[in-house]
Structure formats: C-alpha cells, structure tokens
Write an enzyme that holds these catalytic residues in place. Structure first.
Site, PDB file in Angstrom:
ATOM      1  N   TRP A  61      22.454  27.866  17.656  1.00 55.50           N
ATOM      2  CA  TRP A  61      22.707  28.054  19.089  1.00 55.50           C
ATOM      3  C   TRP A  61      23.689  27.011  19.581  1.00 55.50           C
ATOM      4  O   TRP A  61      23.933  26.008  18.911  1.00 55.50           O
ATOM      5  CB  TRP A  61      21.418  28.120  19.919  1.00 55.50           C
ATOM      6  N   ASN A  62      24.254  27.296  20.772  1.00 56.61           N
ATOM      7  CA  ASN A  62      25.307  26.447  21.337  1.00 56.61           C
ATOM      8  C   ASN A  62      25.057  26.188  22.810  1.00 56.61           C
ATOM      9  O   ASN A  62      24.421  27.004  23.489  1.00 56.61           O
ATOM     10  CB  ASN A  62      26.675  27.149  21.243  1.00 56.61           C
ATOM     11  N   HIS A  69      36.175  30.788  36.462  1.00 62.68           N
ATOM     12  CA  HIS A  69      37.326  31.705  36.523  1.00 62.68           C
ATOM     13  C   HIS A  69      38.130  31.657  35.221  1.00 62.68           C
ATOM     14  O   HIS A  69      39.351  31.646  35.232  1.00 62.68           O
ATOM     15  CB  HIS A  69      38.192  31.378  37.750  1.00 62.68           C
ATOM     16  N   HIS A  73      36.977  37.657  34.239  1.00 65.65           N
ATOM     17  CA  HIS A  73      36.003  37.111  35.190  1.00 65.65           C
ATOM     18  C   HIS A  73      36.008  37.866  36.502  1.00 65.65           C
ATOM     19  O   HIS A  73      36.885  38.672  36.763  1.00 65.65           O
ATOM     20  CB  HIS A  73      36.223  35.608  35.393  1.00 65.65           C
ATOM     21  N   ASP A  75      35.794  37.586  40.660  1.00 61.58           N
ATOM     22  CA  ASP A  75      36.015  36.756  41.853  1.00 61.58           C
ATOM     23  C   ASP A  75      35.056  37.221  42.946  1.00 61.58           C
ATOM     24  O   ASP A  75      35.137  38.378  43.395  1.00 61.58           O
ATOM     25  CB  ASP A  75      37.436  36.938  42.402  1.00 61.58           C
ATOM     26  N   HIS A  79      34.876  32.795  46.913  1.00 64.62           N
ATOM     27  CA  HIS A  79      35.912  32.059  46.174  1.00 64.62           C
ATOM     28  C   HIS A  79      37.049  31.629  47.103  1.00 64.62           C
ATOM     29  O   HIS A  79      37.710  30.631  46.846  1.00 64.62           O
ATOM     30  CB  HIS A  79      36.447  32.952  45.050  1.00 64.62           C
ATOM     31  N   HIS A 206      43.901  37.485  46.877  1.00 61.38           N
ATOM     32  CA  HIS A 206      42.685  36.683  47.071  1.00 61.38           C
ATOM     33  C   HIS A 206      42.332  36.611  48.559  1.00 61.38           C
ATOM     34  O   HIS A 206      41.178  36.841  48.945  1.00 61.38           O
ATOM     35  CB  HIS A 206      42.891  35.270  46.523  1.00 61.38           C
TER      36      HIS A 206
HETATM   37  C1  23J Z   1      42.389  29.391  42.549  1.00 60.36           C
HETATM   38  C2  23J Z   1      43.611  29.299  43.177  1.00 60.36           C
HETATM   39  C3  23J Z   1      44.558  30.264  42.988  1.00 60.36           C
HETATM   40  C4  23J Z   1      44.278  31.330  42.165  1.00 60.36           C
HETATM   41  C5  23J Z   1      43.043  31.467  41.526  1.00 60.36           C
HETATM   42  C6  23J Z   1      42.124  30.476  41.719  1.00 60.36           C
HETATM   43  C7  23J Z   1      42.740  32.627  40.653  1.00 60.36           C
HETATM   44  O1  23J Z   1      43.582  33.369  40.252  1.00 60.36           O
HETATM   45  C8  23J Z   1      41.366  32.979  40.286  1.00 60.36           C
HETATM   46  O2  23J Z   1      41.018  32.995  39.111  1.00 60.36           O
HETATM   47  O3  23J Z   1      40.591  33.286  41.188  1.00 60.36           O
HETATM   48  S1  23J Z   1      45.499  32.575  41.935  1.00 60.36           S
HETATM   49 MN    MN Z   2      39.245  34.095  39.765  1.00 54.44          MN
END
Ligand code: 23J
Ligand code: MN
Length: 256
Positions: A61-62, A69, A73, A75, A79, A206
């Site tokens: 195991w690890n 992210h 993944h 979001d 976030h 985002h």
């Molecule tokens: C933090 C700031 C900018 C970005 C991102 C994260 C991601 O792409 C992410 O993985 O949510 S662009």
């Molecule tokens: Mn992300």
C-alpha cells in the site's frame, strides 16, 4: 424488465460500452503551471508504506500526495471567487455528477491553431444541427489535445508568452453559463485556454461556469470514442470536505 435491469444486461452483453475518459495518474501527469510568483499545484506522488516486506509482510500500500487539480479532475464551484459561497466538492449533489454528454468537435481547428477559442457561433451551429443543449448535460469540448497527454512539454505548448492551448471565448463561456448544462469537460490541463490569464475577465470559463454553480472536468482522454449526442457521462470526484476539486474518474456509457 425494468430500465435498470435492461441497462445491466446491456453492460454484460457489451451493447452498452463503458469508455474510460480518465488520464492515468502518475508522477509525470501534466499539471497547470501558473506564473512563478503564484502558488503552484503539486504533482501526483506515491510514497510506499510497505510492499510484502518487513514493513508489512502480506500487503502492499501507498500514501499519496497530489493537488486537487492534478490530472483528470473536477472543478467545484468554490474553486473560484465567483462561486465562493457555492458547493465544495463534497457538497455537489451526486445526481449532478451524471448526465447526457454532448460533444462539440473542434479538433481540426485546434490542429491549425493551438490557441483556438470555441465561439458562440460554434455552439449555435452545433445546436442548429443537433438540437438545443440538453438540461443537465455534460458538454464535452473535443480538441484532440489528449494526443499530447504523455508529453508534458507538448501538452503545455508554452513559449515566452505562456501556454498555447485551446479553450473558449469569454462570450462562449457567458453563453454556456446561461444554459442548463452541468458543466464542460475538456482535453486540456484546465477548462480555460492557455492564454486565458489575459482575457477579460481572466479565466472566463472558471469565472462564469463556477459562479453559475456549474462544474469543470479536465484532461479527458478517449473523447473521440463518443458520439455527438447519446452517451452518458459519470464523473466521480472524491468527497473532500471543503475541497475545491478532486482527481476524478470519468466514465462514458455508449450504446453500440
Ligand atoms: C487556478 C488558477 C487558474 C487556473 C486553474 C486553477 C485551473 O485550470 C484549474 O485546474 O482549475 S486556469
Ligand atoms: Mn481545476
């Protein structure tokens, strides 16, 4: 037969195929690089606890360390500052992890121009052909970028001006944030374009999606195996309490 037993029979006889849209997660999995003065996400790392040895004679195991992210993944709305009072990744209703998938294919455009941005016209043209984006759908934005997924340099495609990877225009992000979709899934390291730091607003996908209680899925693979409509996508992030996202297994179900 109930719908669900027909579904189980379809899985068993292969008339419903399960396609893994997830990138393998390892120390070489590409990660987002922000400007050096900003905080950085961690690569995925394994730390061995025992491997059938004197630390544990019958078991392997690890521990692992990773950014939320990193790799394929999810979001969550919290976030981004625009979604800071919305759900963390553990609070996202599980019903909103599963939905019909629609695929907009801009592979040819992204091959010609790595900075290609999906436009409102691209989306309305897709809708004229296939119908309105369904409520509760995952929009899969296909660019072919996952072909670079095992070559971090080609995947980042950066020069002195930053990363050159496809994304969507601020207007397209605004348009989609006003629809009933669950979110967008992309093949690139994040849902925004490589150049999106300089957009108005910065990182529009985002800012607008997460602020509209929608989600992002990244670093998807095998999206070329999906039809334009008719697949179902299941996203399974870990329920990290207070988490802003999570490495995620993403599966698609496709009728053959
Ligand atoms: C933090 C700031 C900018 C970005 C991102 C994260 C991601 O792409 C992410 O993985 O949510 S662009
Ligand atoms: Mn992300």
């Amino acid at each position: 037969m109930t719908d669900l037993s027909a579904f189980a029979a379809g899985l068993a006889d292969g008339s419903i195929e399960v396609i893994d849209l997830t990138s393998p997660l390892h120390a070489g999995t590409p990660i987002l690089m922000l400007p050096p003065e900003m905080g950085q996400t961690a690569r995925f790392e394994l730390e061995e606890i025992s491997r059938y040895d004197d630390r544990g004679p019958a078991w392997y195991w690890n521990n692992f360390r990773t950014g939320e992210h990193t790799g394929t993944h999810f979001d969550a709305p919290n976030h981004w500052v625009s979604g800071k009072d919305l759900d963390d990744v553990s609070q996202v209703p599980v019903k909103r992890l599963i939905g019909p998938a629609v695929v907009i294919d801009k592979t040819a455009e992204a091959a010609k121009d790595p900075d290609y941005l999906l436009t409102v016209e691209d989306i309305t043209a897709w809708e004229a052909e296939h119908g309105a984006l369904p409520e509760g759908a995952w929009l899969i934005y296909r660019t072919g970028w996952s072909a670079r997924g095992e070559d971090p340099e080609a995947f980042a495609n950066a020069d002195e001006n930053g990363a050159h990877t496809p994304g969507m225009s601020p207007e397209a992000a605004r348009y989609l944030a006003g629809t009933g979709i669950l979110g967008v899934g992309v093949e690139t390291v994040g849902t925004d374009a490589g150049g999106a730091f300089a957009f108005d607003p910065p990182f529009p996908c985002h800012a607008m999606f997460l602020g509209a209680n929608k989600y992002g899925l990244t670093q998807l693979r095998n999206v070329d195996a999906l039809p334009a409509t008719g697949a179902v996508v299941v996203a399974a992030p870990l329920p990290i309490v207070n988490g802003s996202g999570s490495p995620c297994r993403v599966l698609a179900l496709v009728a053959r």
